[in-house]
Structure formats: C-alpha cells, structure tokens
Design an enzyme around this catalytic site. Structure first.
Site, PDB file in Angstrom:
ATOM      1  N   ARG A   1       0.835  -1.198   0.000  1.00  0.00           N
ATOM      2  CA  ARG A   1       0.000   0.000   0.000  1.00  0.00           C
ATOM      3  C   ARG A   1       0.876   1.257   0.000  1.00  0.00           C
ATOM      4  O   ARG A   1       1.883   1.330   0.696  1.00  0.00           O
ATOM      5  CB  ARG A   1      -0.898   0.010   1.239  1.00  0.00           C
ATOM      6  CG  ARG A   1      -1.922   1.137   1.219  1.00  0.00           C
ATOM      7  CD  ARG A   1      -2.481   1.417   2.593  1.00  0.00           C
ATOM      8  NE  ARG A   1      -3.247   0.300   3.128  1.00  0.00           N
ATOM      9  CZ  ARG A   1      -4.549   0.124   2.910  1.00  0.00           C
ATOM     10  NH1 ARG A   1      -5.216   0.976   2.180  1.00  0.00           N
ATOM     11  NH2 ARG A   1      -5.175  -0.905   3.432  1.00  0.00           N
TER      12      ARG A   1
ATOM     13  N   LEU B   1       1.117   5.190   0.833  1.00  0.00           N
ATOM     14  CA  LEU B   1       0.440   6.145   1.722  1.00  0.00           C
ATOM     15  C   LEU B   1       0.149   7.469   1.031  1.00  0.00           C
ATOM     16  O   LEU B   1      -0.807   8.156   1.370  1.00  0.00           O
ATOM     17  CB  LEU B   1       1.286   6.382   2.979  1.00  0.00           C
ATOM     18  CG  LEU B   1       1.476   5.149   3.877  1.00  0.00           C
ATOM     19  CD1 LEU B   1       2.360   5.486   5.076  1.00  0.00           C
ATOM     20  CD2 LEU B   1       0.136   4.597   4.347  1.00  0.00           C
TER      21      LEU B   1
ATOM     22  N   GLN C   1      10.066   9.627  -3.868  1.00  0.00           N
ATOM     23  CA  GLN C   1      11.031   8.651  -3.359  1.00  0.00           C
ATOM     24  C   GLN C   1      11.589   7.790  -4.486  1.00  0.00           C
ATOM     25  O   GLN C   1      12.790   7.541  -4.566  1.00  0.00           O
ATOM     26  CB  GLN C   1      10.360   7.747  -2.311  1.00  0.00           C
ATOM     27  CG  GLN C   1      10.124   8.436  -0.990  1.00  0.00           C
ATOM     28  CD  GLN C   1      11.438   8.743  -0.305  1.00  0.00           C
ATOM     29  OE1 GLN C   1      12.141   7.854   0.156  1.00  0.00           O
ATOM     30  NE2 GLN C   1      11.795   9.995  -0.268  1.00  0.00           N
TER      31      GLN C   1
ATOM     32  N   GLY D   1      11.670   3.657   0.453  1.00  0.00           N
ATOM     33  CA  GLY D   1      12.822   4.556   0.482  1.00  0.00           C
ATOM     34  C   GLY D   1      14.017   4.078  -0.319  1.00  0.00           C
ATOM     35  O   GLY D   1      14.798   4.878  -0.817  1.00  0.00           O
ATOM     36  N   GLU D   2      14.194   2.771  -0.415  1.00  0.00           N
ATOM     37  CA  GLU D   2      15.447   2.281  -0.984  1.00  0.00           C
ATOM     38  C   GLU D   2      15.324   1.554  -2.307  1.00  0.00           C
ATOM     39  O   GLU D   2      16.278   1.489  -3.088  1.00  0.00           O
ATOM     40  CB  GLU D   2      16.175   1.429   0.072  1.00  0.00           C
ATOM     41  CG  GLU D   2      16.669   2.377   1.151  1.00  0.00           C
ATOM     42  CD  GLU D   2      17.121   1.738   2.449  1.00  0.00           C
ATOM     43  OE1 GLU D   2      18.311   1.481   2.569  1.00  0.00           O
ATOM     44  OE2 GLU D   2      16.281   1.529   3.342  1.00  0.00           O
TER      45      GLU D   2
HETATM   46 MO1  MOS Z   1      18.955   3.506   4.885  1.00  0.00          MO
HETATM   47  S1  MOS Z   1      20.799   3.247   3.971  1.00  0.00           S
HETATM   48  O1  MOS Z   1      18.874   2.013   5.741  1.00  0.00           O
HETATM   49  O2  MOS Z   1      19.093   4.826   5.927  1.00  0.00           O
END
Ligand code: MOS
Length: 732
Positions: free
Chosen positions: A622, A624, A632, A698-699
C-alpha cells in the site's frame, strides 16, 4: 480510507520554502559557543604532541580539547548494537584514518573557532597504513546482522563447473559518500547531568541510547530533537564523533555548543558506502535456466570497526536456482568506518548480479527480460517459504510496455540516431520489507482538531504528511484537521528511519492510536445521555468526515467537536504500541519488487554517456501518498544515475586522503544529467506485512538502476564495463 494514498502536497512544504523549518544547525541559544574540529593529516600512527598555544592565544577561544585533556567517554560501541560505531573521540593518541578528529577547538564565534583550529600544531609518528583495497588482505567477519557471512545451498561450485553455459566475472564498485544537502550538525546543552541535543539524525531514540551509554548516564537524562533532517540516506543512522564531541565540550564548558560539519568533513568520520569487489558466477542450461549462482563479495571496513556491505543479500533470494553459494569478506583499511548508504548491499549487489544476468542473456542468446521470467522465483528460494505478496511480473510487464522494450534490437551497437549509439537496458529491483516496534499517540481536542505524534524523523521523505493521512483515516476526520509532531524523544518511541522501515513501523502505530482515540470517543458518546448516539452499540457507529453517526440512520449523529465539548477532559487521547509479529516472518518472505529500464545515448567518439530516459515500476504494497512515493522512487532512480555514471570517492593511496572531498569533484547527477524519470506505481495488496500493508519505498528506487544503465551502455557499445562509475574513458 480517503486520506491514505491521496497525492497530497507536503504538510511541511510551506515551512521549508519560507525558511521556517528549523534544522539542527539553526538552533540558537544565549551564550552559544562554536566548535571546530582539528583533523589528522595522516592515515595511521599516533599523535606525538599537540601545541595549542597559538590557538588559545586568540581572543575568544574558550578551549582546546585533545586526547590529553578531553573528558572521558566510551568510544567503543556495544558489539550487538547494529547502528552503533566505534568512535574516535579524543580518548587516545592513536590515529586510525585520515581526517580523524585529533582536537576540538571551542570559541565565542564560528569564525574564531575555525581560525583557532587552523593554528593547532600537531606532530605525528606515522605508521604503515592500509589504504589500497586491491592489495589488502581479506578475512571472514563474524555475523553482523544480515545472516551468516557464508552459506551454501546445493553444491554450487560443482554445479557451476558442469553447467553448459557459464559467465564468471568480477564487478567493482567504488567508495561513495552520502552527501545529503544538510551536512551533519549538532547543538548540545546540559542542565546538570541532563543532556539536550539537537542533532541531524535518522534516529532520535537510537541516538539517545548511544549518547547515554557514551556519557554513562541514563536515557531519561538525554533528550534528542530532530524535527527536520535535510537528507540522511543511511549516513545519519548512527551517532558519529562530532555529536559526542559537541556534547563533551558543552558539558565541560557549561555552555551550549554547536558543531557543524563542513562539506570536506563529510568525507571523514561520518561513514560512506565501502568499496566492493564482487565475483558473480552464473551457471545455466542452454535455455538460460539457472543451475548455479556464486556471489563472493569483498568490501572494506575500517582499522577499528566492522561493517559489512551485504551485496549478496539480493542474490540469495531473487531467482530460482537450486545451487547457490555466497560469501561476504572484509578487508581492513585505514579509512573511517563505512556505514549504511541507500539500499546498503542491494544497490551494490544488484549492479553485479543484474549485470551478470545481462551477460548470461547474451551468452544464451535470449532477451534479458525473458531470462528473468525464465528464472522467476515463485517462492522464496532462500527460506523456502511463500511470499506475502509479489507483483514482479506485473512490474516487468508495465515497465517494459511503458518503456517500449519491444523496439529493442538485441544486437549491440545496432541502434543509433543523430545523438549517437542507442542503448536499452533493464534490471530487477527488490528490497526487503522491514518493520520494528513503534508507538504513537493521537489526541482529539474539543474543537475537533487532531494532534498525532510519534518520535520518528522527517528526512525529507514526507513523514509529517503521511502520518497525518494515516491518523485522519484512523479517526475518520478530514486530513486538514490533523497536525503531526515528530523528531523528539519525549514523544512515543520509534525506530531509526533506515531500512525503508519507517512507514511500515510508524504507520501501524499511528493508525492503531487513532483507532484507540476513535473508540474512546465512541464509548463516551454512547454513554452520554446528551448525545444522539446515546445507547447505541459501538459497532453500530460509522465515522467519516469528522462526524459520528448511526450506520443505519445517518441523520442521527454529531461531530467529534460536538461530543468533545461535553467531555470532562475536553479532549481524548488514543495511544498504541505496535510491533512486528516474529512468527509472521517465518511464514512469508516479505519483499518489495520492481523493474528498471534505462535508455542511453553514447557518443562513439568521445564515450560520453547520457541517460535519456528511465522507467521504473515498483510494487511496494500500500502506498500512503502517491505524490511523495513518486518523489522517493525518482529520487532513488536519480541515485542510480549517480552510481552508474558519476559517484566515486578517490583516495590517494600514498596518504590515505580523499582527494575529492567536495561537491565540485565528487560528482553527483545535476539537473542536466537527469532526464525524464517515470516511476510506475503497481497496486499491490499485502495482507501479511503489517496492518497497513505497507512495504516501504525509500530504498528500492536505487536498486537495479545502475545495472539497467550499465546494461544499456553495453547494448549501445558492445563494451561491458564492470567497474563503476562508467566514465567515458572506459569506453574509448
Ligand atoms: Mo537507509 S541506507 O537504511 O538509511
């Protein structure tokens, strides 16, 4: 749910552009003193003498601290704390890396502190330094958290040797530094034995724990605040020397002390992605079906600590292969200690694995996307359990379609236009779904406005916005009514914002706290004779747009504000502690997946490479907030461009000194390097990862991106560059 998922603007956007968002370095206090570091000029050895006479002679200098007079503090970490690092904090004369702090000068102004620091004379006894990764000895470290450092399923070497198709190559990635817009900064002050720290950190609670340990006080004596962080990327996930040194000086001087790092100091004591050297061997049937995979990783750590860049994590689980062996080795260098940097392991590892898959596709003679589909893992091959959800096929299909993969002629150097050789490349992306315990509260005031809070951080990712959205839906109120507070250890406990885990950890806590508040308001209303809901059962009540009503008779109801005006406390507070279920992870493998496609133009004469287009498709459970998720993803893809073409920290092996410790020479992609990036959000429902079904974003956006670009460069030129970054001279 009406707020969750909506592409809302950042709640803190206006404060940021107006300069009202206060970052750590911007905290001013009466009597504030300023600190500046004196850094070592040698990579290994010891300090023989430090002459601070000239520095102390300057008017306005308050103190010069060296290992001889600095207050005692614990430099060594607790070994089982994954976020902690051993710190060079003036506790001994040893020099372990170039640009290690060897003295700290404090003055009445920033200018005098910096001037005085330049006048501190240090003499050293130099020792032999290990500065050359290519000639360093390697060793197998103890397990550091991402599973054992060596493991095998099946018989990988024998199976590889007997495979009809084999590719076996070494891929290398350079040292890279995080370089967030906001350099590290700390303002520290003491009241008696209690410490308050404004710190640019990805984890106020982990920072609090480390500082309490370092100064031998309790966590209740430490208050860490970090309401805004200008980018972290893993570099701000640990406490580094400057934070401790600022606090140390503040205590000794009984004054608030500010210590900010300048850009060159960002290339010293605050971590980086280590160098990797990765052998990837793929053995396959003539069809391309994988028989064996071997991934041997060597990365550097420092002379005084251990950090493993777990590049093989992606290889362990990405494709269905019966025989597999991986190994993670380290080499010690006289560098600062490496640390997490955006998708630590997955980003460097995916460059190697996904380049190797491209090489295998050419060796077999099939389409690279076809090769991935042929080796698609239906269950997690590492743990032998089903996925909680996996939408990778949809990602491949959506991205390939949008990108126009079918127009690709697989023959290298076969496509060109007026701008040069055209290259089209692709790769797979994946990132594990992490979650940690987190708590939150949600308060509804008498006017119906809502304050939701958790200690967590805002790294520029959108925390203020998305947790307001989560609280709004948990309560059933318009999101405009909700304000979110964070970045403070006096708020409910939350984990480090790392490992793409924040939304998956804090989100469920905020939602549960909102539901708790909603339940309390309902309980009050149905027991209040003045309420139109009096006497109803809780489950008969629906809440939407800030109004509670009977589901069967919507006209009968009243707003949160109407109810709370009669509430004796004039407000209601919900609280929740939420934590992952350890058993759930044993039943399902939890990962986000994606597909990255890149198009390049290469000038055949000069080797100049331009990424002209990238399309990524990501399935991360999901979402947000679709607007912030897009930011991101394209932010991660931008990092992939930097990783593929630009970023490399260059160290002079004779001196151990970083030669490009500035943004003029440490290259990162600028606007002109970043073309149209498209991130396709693939809808995915996951019932297992956590109550919100969030996987984290994020990654994953960087993962596979550098390989997609490298594969595109091969397609354009027929040259396989296995050493990042791909600079023009490697092509001509
Ligand atoms: Mo991320 S590199 O786990 O802040």
């Amino acid at each position: 749910m009406t707020a969750i998922g909506a592409p809302l603007d950042r709640a803190d956007g206006r404060a940021k552009v107006m300069g009202a968002a206060r970052y750590s370095a911007e905290n001013a206090f009466p009597n504030l003193a300023y600190a500046a570091l004196v850094l070592s000029d040698i990579p290994a050895g010891r300090v023989v003498s430090i002459d601070g006479t000239q520095a102390k002679g300057l008017s306005g200098v308050l103190a010069v601290y060296t290992h001889e007079n600095a207050p005692r503090a614990k430099a060594e970490k607790k070994p089982d704390e994954m976020l902690w690092r051993n710190l060079a904090i003036l506790q001994d004369a040893e020099v372990r890396y170039d640009r290690q702090p060897v003295a700290l000068v404090v003055g009445e102004t920033y200018e005098v502190a910096v001037d005085a620091a330049s006048r501190v004379r240090v003499t050293y006894e130099r020792a032999d330094a290990a500065t050359d990764f290519d000639h360093a000895e390697t060793f197998l470290p103890p397990e550091t958290g991402k599973g054992p450092e060596v493991k095998e399923r099946g018989a990988a070497d024998a199976a590889f040797a007997n495979s009809p198709i084999r590719v076996d190559n070494v891929y290398t990635t350079p040292q890279e530094h995080h370089n967030p817009m906001e350099p590290h900064a700390t303002v520290a002050l003491w009241e008696g034995d209690s410490l308050t720290v404004y710190d640019a950190t990805q984890g106020v609670f982990p920072a609090r724990a480390r500082l309490a340990y370092t100064f031998d006080i309790t966590v209740s004596q430490v208050h860490v605040l970090s309401p805004f962080v200008g980018g972290g990327f893993g570099g701000k996930g640990s406490v580094w020397p400057h934070t401790v040194l600022a606090a140390m000086a503040a205590r000794a001087l009984r004054r608030p002390v500010k210590l900010t790092l300048e850009r060159p100091e960002m290339f010293g004591s605050v971590g980086y992605r280590p160098i990797t050297h990765q052998r990837v061997a793929l053995g396959a049937e003539r069809s391309g079906k994988l028989i064996s995979t071997i991934h041997e990783v060597q990365s550097n750590t420092s002379a005084f600590d251990l950090f493993v860049e777990p590049s093989s994590t992606i290889t362990r689980m990405l494709y269905a292969v019966p025989n597999l062996r991986y190994k993670q080795e380290l080499a010690r260098l006289n560098f600062g200690t490496p640390t997490f940097m955006r998708a630590p392991g997955e980003s460097s590892g995916s460059f190697a694995l996904e380049s190797a898959m491209d090489e295998l596709a050419y060796a077999v003679g099939i389409d690279p996307l076809q090769l991935r589909l042929l080796n698609y893992a239906e269950i997690d091959p590492d743990e032998n359990i089903p996925y909680s959800s996996k939408s990778l096929r949809k990602c491949y299909a959506a991205a390939a379609e949008r990108f126009g993969w079918s127009r690709r002629d697989p023959k290298p150097s076969s496509m060109r236009d007026a701008d040069g050789l055209i290259g089209l490349g692709m790769a797979t992306a994946t990132y594990p779904t992490n979650r940690s315990a987190a708590s939150a509260f949600v308060r509804v005031a008498a006017d119906g406005s809502v304050l939701a809070a958790a200690g967590t951080q805002e790294l520029g990712t959108g925390s203020y916005t998305v947790y307001a959205q989560v609280a709004a839906d948990g309560l059933g109120v318009p999101v405009e009514r909700v304000r979110f507070r964070l970045g403070d250890t006096t708020l409910p406990a939350t984990p480090v914002s790392g490992g793409s885990q924040t939304a998956a950890s804090v989100g469920p806590a905020v939602f549960a706290a909102a539901r708790d508040a909603r339940a309390k308001v309902i309980a009050f209303a149905i027991s209040d004779a003045d309420s139109p809901l009096y006497g109803a059962e809780p489950e008969q009540i629906a809440v939407a747009e800030g109004r509670l009503s009977l589901s069967a008779e919507p006209s009968k109801g009243e707003s949160y504000a109407d109810i709370l005006k009669r509430h004796p406390a004039s407000q209601v507070e919900g609280r929740a502690d939420s934590a992952p279920d350890a058993e759930a992870k044993k039943l399902h493998a939890m990962h986000a997946f994606g597909a990255q496609f890149a198009e390049v133009r290469v000038d055949p004469d000069t080797g100049t490479i331009r990424v002209v287009r990238m399309v990524g498709a990501f399935a991360s459970g999901r979402i947000l907030n679709k607007k912030l998720a897009n930011s991101q993803y394209i932010g991660g893809m931008t990092w992939a461009i930097g990783m593929a073409l630009h970023e490399a920290t260059r160290t002079d092996v004779r001196t151990g000194r970083v030669m490009n410790a500035n943004l003029g020479e440490y290259l990162v992609p600028v606007n002109a390097d970043v073309p149209r990036l498209e991130a396709l959000i693939i809808d995915e429902e996951d019932l297992y990862v956590n109550p919100l079904g969030v996987k984290g974003i994020g990654e994953i956006g960087i993962v596979g991106g550098a390989a997609a670009i490298a594969n595109a460069v091969f397609h354009a030129t027929g040259k396989r560059v296995r050493d990042l970054p791909i600079q023009p001279e490697k092509l001509v």
